[in-house]
Design a protein around this motif. Structure first.
Motif, PDB file in Angstrom:
ATOM      1  N   VAL A  29     -20.820 -11.756  15.400  1.00 56.72           N
ATOM      2  CA  VAL A  29     -20.226 -10.913  14.156  1.00 56.72           C
ATOM      3  C   VAL A  29     -18.790 -10.739  14.333  1.00 56.72           C
ATOM      4  O   VAL A  29     -18.318 -10.883  15.303  1.00 56.72           O
ATOM      5  CB  VAL A  29     -21.120  -9.462  14.534  1.00 56.72           C
ATOM      6  N   VAL A  30     -18.265 -10.305  13.346  1.00 60.36           N
ATOM      7  CA  VAL A  30     -16.916 -10.294  13.112  1.00 60.36           C
ATOM      8  C   VAL A  30     -16.590  -9.340  12.064  1.00 60.36           C
ATOM      9  O   VAL A  30     -17.596  -8.577  11.462  1.00 60.36           O
ATOM     10  CB  VAL A  30     -16.266 -11.531  12.325  1.00 60.36           C
ATOM     11  N   ARG A  48     -16.086  -3.036   8.114  1.00 61.89           N
ATOM     12  CA  ARG A  48     -17.211  -3.659   7.762  1.00 61.89           C
ATOM     13  C   ARG A  48     -17.717  -4.715   8.676  1.00 61.89           C
ATOM     14  O   ARG A  48     -16.693  -5.438   9.299  1.00 61.89           O
ATOM     15  CB  ARG A  48     -17.433  -4.405   6.282  1.00 61.89           C
ATOM     16  N   LEU A  49     -18.968  -4.946   9.192  1.00 59.52           N
ATOM     17  CA  LEU A  49     -19.377  -5.765  10.016  1.00 59.52           C
ATOM     18  C   LEU A  49     -20.011  -7.189   9.190  1.00 59.52           C
ATOM     19  O   LEU A  49     -20.843  -6.864   8.105  1.00 59.52           O
ATOM     20  CB  LEU A  49     -20.393  -5.452  11.245  1.00 59.52           C
ATOM     21  N   ARG A  50     -19.639  -8.263   9.751  1.00 58.02           N
ATOM     22  CA  ARG A  50     -20.374  -9.409   8.919  1.00 58.02           C
ATOM     23  C   ARG A  50     -20.836 -10.519  10.143  1.00 58.02           C
ATOM     24  O   ARG A  50     -20.294 -10.776  11.092  1.00 58.02           O
ATOM     25  CB  ARG A  50     -19.516 -10.024   8.045  1.00 58.02           C
ATOM     26  N   PHE A  51     -22.095 -10.882   9.847  1.00 56.53           N
ATOM     27  CA  PHE A  51     -22.551 -12.024  10.640  1.00 56.53           C
ATOM     28  C   PHE A  51     -21.583 -13.255  10.563  1.00 56.53           C
ATOM     29  O   PHE A  51     -21.113 -13.761   9.559  1.00 56.53           O
ATOM     30  CB  PHE A  51     -23.981 -12.611  10.196  1.00 56.53           C
ATOM     31  N   ASN A  52     -21.211 -13.854  11.887  1.00 56.63           N
ATOM     32  CA  ASN A  52     -20.155 -14.951  11.842  1.00 56.63           C
ATOM     33  C   ASN A  52     -21.032 -16.276  11.942  1.00 56.63           C
ATOM     34  O   ASN A  52     -21.363 -16.644  12.776  1.00 56.63           O
ATOM     35  CB  ASN A  52     -19.307 -14.673  12.907  1.00 56.63           C
ATOM     36  N   ALA A  53     -21.158 -16.896  10.691  1.00 57.27           N
ATOM     37  CA  ALA A  53     -22.030 -18.129  10.639  1.00 57.27           C
ATOM     38  C   ALA A  53     -21.037 -19.312  11.375  1.00 57.27           C
ATOM     39  O   ALA A  53     -21.772 -20.216  11.646  1.00 57.27           O
ATOM     40  CB  ALA A  53     -22.085 -18.312   9.160  1.00 57.27           C
ATOM     41  N   ALA A  54     -19.867 -18.923  11.605  1.00 56.51           N
ATOM     42  CA  ALA A  54     -19.107 -19.879  12.063  1.00 56.51           C
ATOM     43  C   ALA A  54     -19.147 -20.040  13.515  1.00 56.51           C
ATOM     44  O   ALA A  54     -18.211 -20.695  14.191  1.00 56.51           O
ATOM     45  CB  ALA A  54     -17.632 -19.927  11.680  1.00 56.51           C
ATOM     46  N   GLY A  55     -19.988 -18.978  14.122  1.00 61.05           N
ATOM     47  CA  GLY A  55     -19.991 -19.006  15.676  1.00 61.05           C
ATOM     48  C   GLY A  55     -20.662 -19.878  16.431  1.00 61.05           C
ATOM     49  O   GLY A  55     -20.541 -19.853  17.762  1.00 61.05           O
ATOM     50  N   LEU A  68     -24.420 -21.459  11.398  1.00 59.64           N
ATOM     51  CA  LEU A  68     -25.519 -20.545  11.914  1.00 59.64           C
ATOM     52  C   LEU A  68     -26.028 -19.853  10.657  1.00 59.64           C
ATOM     53  O   LEU A  68     -27.156 -19.091  10.964  1.00 59.64           O
ATOM     54  CB  LEU A  68     -24.828 -19.595  12.709  1.00 59.64           C
ATOM     55  N   SER A  69     -25.821 -20.229   9.511  1.00 59.38           N
ATOM     56  CA  SER A  69     -26.378 -19.943   8.280  1.00 59.38           C
ATOM     57  C   SER A  69     -27.422 -20.853   7.736  1.00 59.38           C
ATOM     58  O   SER A  69     -28.233 -20.606   6.879  1.00 59.38           O
ATOM     59  CB  SER A  69     -25.446 -19.232   7.232  1.00 59.38           C
ATOM     60  N   GLY A  70     -27.315 -22.088   8.345  1.00 59.91           N
ATOM     61  CA  GLY A  70     -28.125 -23.325   7.664  1.00 59.91           C
ATOM     62  C   GLY A  70     -27.237 -24.132   6.732  1.00 59.91           C
ATOM     63  O   GLY A  70     -27.749 -25.169   6.330  1.00 59.91           O
ATOM     64  N   ALA A  71     -26.213 -23.744   6.526  1.00 62.70           N
ATOM     65  CA  ALA A  71     -25.274 -24.610   5.597  1.00 62.70           C
ATOM     66  C   ALA A  71     -24.871 -25.645   6.069  1.00 62.70           C
ATOM     67  O   ALA A  71     -24.456 -25.650   7.310  1.00 62.70           O
ATOM     68  CB  ALA A  71     -24.236 -23.659   5.164  1.00 62.70           C
ATOM     69  N   ILE A  72     -24.954 -26.677   5.370  1.00 61.68           N
ATOM     70  CA  ILE A  72     -24.239 -28.091   5.929  1.00 61.68           C
ATOM     71  C   ILE A  72     -22.836 -28.207   5.892  1.00 61.68           C
ATOM     72  O   ILE A  72     -22.364 -28.175   4.878  1.00 61.68           O
ATOM     73  CB  ILE A  72     -24.816 -29.053   5.016  1.00 61.68           C
ATOM     74  N   LEU A  73     -22.247 -28.486   6.969  1.00 61.58           N
ATOM     75  CA  LEU A  73     -21.045 -28.783   7.190  1.00 61.58           C
ATOM     76  C   LEU A  73     -20.468 -29.931   7.104  1.00 61.58           C
ATOM     77  O   LEU A  73     -19.483 -30.293   6.361  1.00 61.58           O
ATOM     78  CB  LEU A  73     -20.527 -28.068   8.382  1.00 61.58           C
ATOM     79  N   ASP A  74     -21.382 -30.820   7.369  1.00 62.46           N
ATOM     80  CA  ASP A  74     -20.837 -32.407   7.094  1.00 62.46           C
ATOM     81  C   ASP A  74     -22.193 -33.200   7.336  1.00 62.46           C
ATOM     82  O   ASP A  74     -23.199 -32.766   7.955  1.00 62.46           O
ATOM     83  CB  ASP A  74     -20.004 -32.905   8.320  1.00 62.46           C
TER      84      ASP A  74
END
Length: 384
Positions: free
Chosen positions: A55-56, A71-78, A98-104
C-alpha cells in the motif's frame, strides 16, 4: 461484500488490504468505519501494509472540514509476476505487476515437445531479460496445453506435449525463482483472464473455447475457475461428434472434436481437397478470397464445434460463450457455424440471453490469467 462480514469480528491485515484493493475503503477513517476496528488497530494494520510495500499513501484527499485525509492506494508496483502461456505453435512470455497488467512481453517460437528440460530454461532465461531489474519477483504463473493436477502443478494427458506427462513443474521453476509457482491448463488461464478483464463486471458464468492447433475449454462458474475433481474439466477436444468421417484421434478414439474441427484438422481437410495450404494464414487468404470450398470446410468445423458446445451450454448455462485461439479469431464462417448449431440444439432457456462472441483480449488473456491466478493466491487475506 467483504465489509458485510467484518463488523462482527476483527478484520485481519489481509482483509484490510482487500478493502483497499477493491476501493471499498480509501482512508484510515474509511477502514475504521467499514471494519469497526479501533483507530490504533487500523494504524497498526496499515503500517504493516506500508512497510511491506503493498500500500502507498496518495496525495491528500478532499476535506470535509479540518485537515484533508491521506488516501491509501494498493501498490501494484510492489512486486512482479513472471508468466508464460505455452502453446504448440507459439509461446507468450511476459512480466506482470500486482494488478495483472502486462509490463513487458514477447513471443517466442519453442517446440514444446522438446520437453521441460529444454523449454523451461528457455522460458526462464526470457523472463530474466524481461525483468531487467524490476521489483522483486513474488510469484510465477504458467499455462500449459495439458490437463493439470492443479494442487501439485503436475501435467497429465498433455494435448501437444507428450514428453511432459506426469511432470511436476513448480519445483523445476522454484529452483531458480524461490517463490510460489502455479501451473494450470492454458485454457483455464485464458478463461480467467478474459473473464476478469472483459466480463467480471457484468456476469459470473462464462465458457471459453480455444480453437487452435487443438481444441479445449475453460469454465468460469460464479466468477471462479471450474477445474473438476482432478483438473480435467473443460477437455471438450475429446468428445466425439456425429458424422465425423471416422477420423482417428491421437487419444485412440475416432471423430473427437480435436480430430475434425481444430486448426490441424482444417488444414488436413483442405489438403485432401487439393488446396495448397501450409498454415492457417494460407486458409485465411482463401477465406478472404471467397473460396467457396474453403469456407464450407471452415463452417463445417464450426458446426462440429457447435455440436459439442451446445451440450456444454445445456449442462452449464453460461451467460456467454467466448471463442478464442488462432482459428476462432481468424475465421468468421467458423463462428457462424458455432452459432447456427448452438442456438438450434441448446434449450430455449439456456439460450434466451446467451451471447456467443469472439475473444476481446486475444493472446494477452492467457498471460493476464496466469498472473491473476498467482496474485489471487499470494494476496489472499489468509496469505497476508
Amino acid at each position: 461484500m467483504l465489509s458485510f462480514c467484518l463488523m462482527s469480528r476483527l478484520a485481519t491485515t489481509g482483509e484490510v488490504l482487500q478493502l483497499i484493493r477493491s476501493g471499498e475503503a480509501a482512508t484510515r477513517a474509511d477502514l475504521g468505519r467499514v471494519t469497526g476496528l479501533s483507530r490504533p488497530a487500523v494504524v497498526h494494520r496499515v503500517t504493516e501494509l506500508l512497510q511491506r510495500g503493498l500500500v502507498v499513501e496518495d496525495a491528500e484527499g478532499p476535506s470535509t472540514g479540518g485537515r484533508p485525509p491521506v488516501r491509501l492506494r494498493f501498490n501494484a508496483a510492489g512486486g512482479v509476476v513472471p508468466v508464460a502461456s505455452l502453446g504448440a505453435s507459439r509461446t507468450q512470455i511476459a512480466v506482470c505487476d500486482l494488478s495483472g497488467a502486462i509490463l513487458d512481453r514477447t513471443e517466442v517460437v519453442i517446440d514444446v515437445e522438446e520437453g521441460p528440460d529444454v523449454v523451461l530454461p528457455l522460458v526462464m532465461d526470457t523472463w530474466e531479460k524481461l525483468l531487467n531489474g524490476r521489483a522483486p519477483v513474488v510469484g510465477v504463473g504458467l499455462g500449459v496445453p495439458a490437463t493439470v493436477e492443479f494442487a501439485a502443478g503436475r501435467t497429465e494427458s498433455a494435448r501437444v506435449m507428450a514428453g511432459w506427462t506426469g511432470v511436476e513443474i513448480p519445483p523445476l521453476i522454484a529452483a531458480r525463482y524461490p517463490v510460489p509457482v502455479l501451473v494450470d491448463n492454458d485454457v483455464n488461464a485464458i478463461a480467467m483472464g478474459e473473464h476478469r478483464v472483459a466480463y467480471a463486471a457484468e456476469l459470473g458464468d462464462l465458457l471459453f473455447v480455444k480453437v487452435s492447433t487443438r481444441v479445449g475449454a475453460g469454465v468460469i462458474s460464479n466468477g471462479a475457475i471450474l477445474r473438476g475433481a482432478l483438473g480435467a474439466a473443460g477437455e471438450i477436444g475429446h468428445i466425439p461428434v456425429r458424422d465425423g468421417g471416422g477420423v482417428l484421434c491421437r487419444c485412440g478414439n475416432t471423430d473427437c472434436l480435436d480430430s475434425v474441427a481444430s486448426g490441424t484438422a482444417i488444414l488436413r481437410h483442405l489438403r485432401a481437397k487439393g488446396r495448397d495450404v501450409h498454415s492457417l494464414a494460407d486458409v485465411t487468404a482463401l477465406v478472404r478470397a471467397g473460396d467457396a470450398e474453403t469456407m464450407a470446410v471452415v463452417r463445417q468445423a464450426g458446426r462440429w464445434l457447435g455440436e459439442v458446445i451446445s451440450g456444454a451450454v445445456n449442462l452449464l448455462n453460461p451467460a456467454v460463450v467466448v471463442l478464442g485461439g488462432d482459428v476462432a479469431e481468424m475465421f468468421q464462417p467458423l463462428v457462424s457455424g458455432v452459432r447456427e448449431i448452438v442456438y438450434r440444439r441448446s434449450t430455449q432457456l439456456a439460450t434466451r440471453t446467451l451471447r456467443i462472441e469472439r475473444t476481446r483480449l486475444g493472446p494477452a488473456a492467457g498471460l493476464t490469467g496466469s498472473a491473476l491466478m498467482v496474485i489471487d493466491q499470494i494476496l489472499a487475506p489468509e496469505a497476508i
